[in-house]
Design an enzyme around this catalytic site. Structure first.
Site, short mmCIF file in Angstrom:
data_model
loop_
_atom_site.label_atom_id
_atom_site.label_comp_id
_atom_site.label_asym_id
_atom_site.label_seq_id
_atom_site.Cartn_x
_atom_site.Cartn_y
_atom_site.Cartn_z
N ASP A 52 -4.27 12.94 8.22
CA ASP A 52 -3.05 12.93 7.42
C ASP A 52 -3.42 12.89 5.94
O ASP A 52 -4.17 12.03 5.51
CB ASP A 52 -2.21 11.69 7.78
CG ASP A 52 -0.98 11.56 6.89
OD1 ASP A 52 0.07 12.11 7.24
OD2 ASP A 52 -1.08 10.90 5.82
N TYR A 57 -2.13 13.15 -3.30
CA TYR A 57 -3.32 12.29 -3.24
C TYR A 57 -4.45 12.94 -4.04
O TYR A 57 -5.14 13.84 -3.57
CB TYR A 57 -3.78 12.07 -1.80
CG TYR A 57 -2.77 11.41 -0.88
CD1 TYR A 57 -1.71 10.65 -1.39
CD2 TYR A 57 -2.87 11.55 0.49
CE1 TYR A 57 -0.79 10.05 -0.55
CE2 TYR A 57 -1.95 10.95 1.35
CZ TYR A 57 -0.91 10.21 0.82
OH TYR A 57 -0.01 9.62 1.67
N GLN A 190 7.17 8.96 9.26
CA GLN A 190 6.02 8.18 8.82
C GLN A 190 6.52 7.08 7.88
O GLN A 190 7.10 7.38 6.84
CB GLN A 190 4.99 9.08 8.11
CG GLN A 190 3.73 8.32 7.75
CD GLN A 190 2.64 9.17 7.12
OE1 GLN A 190 1.92 8.68 6.24
NE2 GLN A 190 2.52 10.43 7.52
N ARG A 223 -3.10 -2.13 3.35
CA ARG A 223 -4.00 -1.69 2.26
C ARG A 223 -5.20 -2.62 2.06
O ARG A 223 -5.62 -2.88 0.95
CB ARG A 223 -3.21 -1.53 0.96
CG ARG A 223 -1.99 -0.63 1.17
CD ARG A 223 -1.07 -0.58 -0.01
NE ARG A 223 0.27 -0.22 0.43
CZ ARG A 223 1.19 0.34 -0.34
NH1 ARG A 223 0.91 0.64 -1.58
NH2 ARG A 223 2.38 0.61 0.13
N LYS A 229 -11.06 -9.68 4.42
CA LYS A 229 -12.11 -9.63 3.39
C LYS A 229 -11.57 -9.87 1.97
O LYS A 229 -12.32 -9.89 1.02
CB LYS A 229 -12.81 -8.26 3.44
CG LYS A 229 -13.59 -8.07 4.74
CD LYS A 229 -14.11 -6.65 4.87
CE LYS A 229 -14.76 -6.47 6.24
NZ LYS A 229 -15.06 -5.06 6.51
N ALA A 295 -10.16 5.40 5.29
CA ALA A 295 -11.57 5.01 5.17
C ALA A 295 -12.16 5.75 3.99
O ALA A 295 -11.88 6.92 3.77
CB ALA A 295 -12.33 5.35 6.45
#
Length: 329
Positions: A52, A57, A190, A223, A229, A295
């Site tokens: 996607d 972007y 979405q 996100r 972490k 990723a």
């Protein structure tokens, strides 16, 4: 990998779909093109056949990166999912927001889905992706200045021409979905969904279940917040959109980490990371068809794909849900 049919169509997507927003760098504090390409290839090798992306972007960068990454892969073994309706090169429609491109130049983003713009955007996406058709073509955000019928008449034409297989939407409410369906069958929506952000379960998800429309959940890891972490004093890179976001306030990070500590023993028992446990829970949620997982490097991509190997019993899902409720999510 597992695959699920989208709506009433014959299109099946990998349950973990590669989300290529961060790969484009924009709003994520830059990217490394080679790392992004390796991430996509590593995902594909583990059965993540669906990608996607969107023109916005990186203002074309993400689509070009995807195009480079899939060179040499048989097109019928891939499902390319992209979007339209956000222009940085045309001041028409609804003004969205001010931003900076990957070179640091100021740009204005508009939500616009007029007929000629949809046709133009599709041609540009096809070139950047290096393909002659898009499997699922989605409007990125509603455009209040263009009739919904006009937008989807344009997508209809693209389907007739063989340039698009199916139409989807992003960020549509129930009324907008109903209206779009009057022009063209919409097979998916979405929308943002995560353990800590489940507002869409009130109206949109039940409607999609009722009408057999698939839900593609974006930001299922919120996100990066749900990886465990993040720390309360986390420093974001310049240009990272998470800075100032309510989910990333010190209080929110502490509250989320306290919840994650409660479910970590279950992740350990499954020999899984927290991220993998969260992704598997997401795709087991009623009405959620696909989880989009971003990723920026090979290691993250491999970890996301392996989430599908985590198996959760009804009792284990209930345990997670109980801890979510206790934490106030």
């Amino acid at each position: 990998m597992e695959y699920r049919k989208i709506g009433n169509s014959d299109l099946a997507l990998s349950v973990i779909t590669f989300g290529a927003w961060a790969a484009g760098g924009w709003m994520w504090g830059s990217t490394d093109r080679n790392d992004a390409i390796k991430a996509i290839k590593a995902s594909y090798d583990l059965g993540v056949t669906s990608i996607d992306t969107a023109p916005i972007y990186g203002q074309g960068d993400s689509e070009e990166i995807v195009g480079d990454a899939i060179k040499g892969i048989s097109r019928d073994k891939l499902q390319l999912v992209t979007k339209f309706g956000m222009r940085w090169d045309l001041a028409r429609g609804d003004f969205g927001f001010k931003s900076k491109n990957n070179e640091g130049k100021e740009i204005d983003i508009y939500k616009y889905a007029g007929k000629e713009s949809v046709i133009y955007e599709c041609e540009q996406s096809l070139k950047r992706l290096g393909t002659d058709y898009i499997d699922l073509y989605q409007i990125h955000w509603p455009d209040t200045t263009t009739p919904i019928s006009e937008t989807f008449e344009a997508v209809s034409r693209l389907i007739e021409q063989g340039k698009v297989r199916y139409a989807g939407v992003c960020n549509y409410d129930v009324a907008q979905l109903k209206e779009a369906d009057q022009t063209l069958e919409i097979i998916s929506n979405q929308i943002p969904f995560s353990m800590v952000n489940r507002d869409v379960e009130e109206e949109i998800v039940p409607y999609c279940i009722e009408k057999n429309k698939s839900v593609l959940a974006y930001s299922p890891m919120e996100r990066g917040l749900l990886t465990g972490k993040m720390t309360a004093g986390y420093k974001f890179e310049e240009g990272d959109h998470r800075q100032g976001n309510k989910f990333f306030s010190p209080e929110s990070i502490e509250k989320t980490n306290a919840f994650l500590a409660k479910i970590k023993p279950l992740a350990d028992e499954k020999n899984a990371t927290l991220s993998q446990l969260v992704l598997r829970w997401t795709v087991e949620r009623p009405g959620i068809t696909i989880a989009l997982a971003g990723a920026r490097n090979e290691k993250q991509a491999v970890q996301n794909a392996a989430a599908i190997n985590v198996k959760l019993s009804a009792g284990e899902i209930q345990l997670i849900n109980t801890e979510l409720a206790r934490a106030g999510f």
